[in-house]
Design an enzyme around this catalytic site. Structure first.
Site, PDB file in Angstrom:
ATOM      1  N   GLU A  51       0.862  -1.180   0.000  1.00  0.00           N
ATOM      2  CA  GLU A  51       0.000   0.000   0.000  1.00  0.00           C
ATOM      3  C   GLU A  51       0.904   1.239   0.000  1.00  0.00           C
ATOM      4  O   GLU A  51       1.795   1.357   0.843  1.00  0.00           O
ATOM      5  CB  GLU A  51      -0.921   0.024   1.219  1.00  0.00           C
ATOM      6  CG  GLU A  51      -2.099  -0.927   1.137  1.00  0.00           C
ATOM      7  CD  GLU A  51      -1.705  -2.379   1.348  1.00  0.00           C
ATOM      8  OE1 GLU A  51      -0.832  -2.638   2.209  1.00  0.00           O
ATOM      9  OE2 GLU A  51      -2.243  -3.252   0.642  1.00  0.00           O
ATOM     10  N   ARG A  78      -1.533  17.178  15.701  1.00  0.00           N
ATOM     11  CA  ARG A  78      -1.247  16.296  14.571  1.00  0.00           C
ATOM     12  C   ARG A  78      -1.949  14.965  14.783  1.00  0.00           C
ATOM     13  O   ARG A  78      -1.681  14.253  15.758  1.00  0.00           O
ATOM     14  CB  ARG A  78       0.258  16.065  14.429  1.00  0.00           C
ATOM     15  CG  ARG A  78       1.051  17.283  13.952  1.00  0.00           C
ATOM     16  CD  ARG A  78       0.556  17.798  12.637  1.00  0.00           C
ATOM     17  NE  ARG A  78       1.530  18.645  11.959  1.00  0.00           N
ATOM     18  CZ  ARG A  78       1.277  19.296  10.843  1.00  0.00           C
ATOM     19  NH1 ARG A  78       0.071  19.216  10.284  1.00  0.00           N
ATOM     20  NH2 ARG A  78       2.211  20.034  10.285  1.00  0.00           N
ATOM     21  N   ALA A  95       6.160  24.713   8.167  1.00  0.00           N
ATOM     22  CA  ALA A  95       6.169  23.854   6.986  1.00  0.00           C
ATOM     23  C   ALA A  95       4.806  23.872   6.311  1.00  0.00           C
ATOM     24  O   ALA A  95       3.795  24.268   6.891  1.00  0.00           O
ATOM     25  CB  ALA A  95       6.555  22.426   7.360  1.00  0.00           C
ATOM     26  N   GLU A 138       5.858  11.134   0.008  1.00  0.00           N
ATOM     27  CA  GLU A 138       6.163  12.535   0.315  1.00  0.00           C
ATOM     28  C   GLU A 138       7.655  12.826   0.235  1.00  0.00           C
ATOM     29  O   GLU A 138       8.483  12.049   0.734  1.00  0.00           O
ATOM     30  CB  GLU A 138       5.662  12.893   1.720  1.00  0.00           C
ATOM     31  CG  GLU A 138       5.955  14.334   2.096  1.00  0.00           C
ATOM     32  CD  GLU A 138       5.557  14.665   3.534  1.00  0.00           C
ATOM     33  OE1 GLU A 138       5.637  15.840   3.918  1.00  0.00           O
ATOM     34  OE2 GLU A 138       5.171  13.743   4.275  1.00  0.00           O
ATOM     35  N   GLU A 161      -8.636  26.556   7.071  1.00  0.00           N
ATOM     36  CA  GLU A 161      -7.986  25.297   6.736  1.00  0.00           C
ATOM     37  C   GLU A 161      -7.823  24.412   7.974  1.00  0.00           C
ATOM     38  O   GLU A 161      -7.104  23.413   7.947  1.00  0.00           O
ATOM     39  CB  GLU A 161      -6.619  25.564   6.099  1.00  0.00           C
ATOM     40  CG  GLU A 161      -6.704  26.317   4.770  1.00  0.00           C
ATOM     41  CD  GLU A 161      -5.341  26.602   4.172  1.00  0.00           C
ATOM     42  OE1 GLU A 161      -4.331  26.091   4.721  1.00  0.00           O
ATOM     43  OE2 GLU A 161      -5.281  27.330   3.167  1.00  0.00           O
TER      44      GLU A 161
END
Length: 205
Positions: A51, A78, A95, A138, A161
């Site tokens: 995956e 997070r 970031a 990523e 957001e």
């Protein structure tokens, strides 16, 4: 040629049999069936299924100021750290993900204003790397920038957001403890602060 300047194999040494989309949202997940060349052998591996999580390319920056003897980190929730024994609220460098064909440098300048209110003029590139290549595509670009830091921290981010970000300012004297007390839990912030530690040592010589 050695492994120091040339990889053993390339993408041409992988045979992809199929790619099956499993999920499409902010991230994408697919099941990949493949075979890859084996080290020091002429044949390929048996069929392997993995995956693969696709995330956009991202960039981050550590803000610091030698004259002020301070650096800045942000703190935010997070979901990936939901079960972290210390806290799901992580200390990080500023970031964000690249928007379309945006450059890492443009991304960082935009994110710095959104997450700290600091304007960046000069950037120094440290590393570009895969944070978790075992399962995720990523690619992360890490920078440092010397800026005029504000006197105090504050709350930043883009509420539309879902961002709720607290800016923290640290004295250089807190760096060693921060690197050793277990509070830092992600690679970019650890790498950036290790660079800062070396930078401070060079400044003191």
């Amino acid at each position: 040629m050695t492994i120091l300047d040339h990889a053993s194999y390339s993408a041409t040494d992988v045979t992809i049999e199929s790619r099956e989309p499993l999920f499409r949202g902010f991230i994408q997940v697919e099941k990949v069936s493949l075979k890859h060349r084996l080290f020091h052998r002429e044949d390929f591996s048996p069929l392997i299924q993995r995956e693969l999580v696709h995330r956009p390319e991202a960039a981050g920056v550590l803000l610091y100021n030698d004259q002020q003897q301070r650096f800045a980190l942000i703190e935010q929730f997070r979901v990936g750290a939901l079960s972290d024994p210390v806290s799901p609220w992580q200390l990080e460098v500023i970031a964000g993900v690249l928007d379309g064909d945006e450059s890492p440098e443009s991304c960082i300048r935009r994110e710095s204003l959104e997450e700290s209110g600091c304007e960046i003029t000069t950037l120094k590139h440290l590393f570009s790397f895969y944070p978790s290549a075992g399962a995720c595509s990523e690619f992360f670009h890490l920078y440092v920038a010397e800026v005029d830091l504000p006197k105090d921290g504050g709350i930043f981010g883009m509420p539309d957001e879902g961002e709720n970000i607290q800016l923290h300012l640290f004295d250089y004297s807190a760096l060693e403890a921060l690197l050793n007390n277990g509070r830092l839990r992600n690679a970019p912030v650890i790498m950036a602060l290790q660079w800062l530690s070396q930078h401070i040592q060079l400044q003191q010589r």
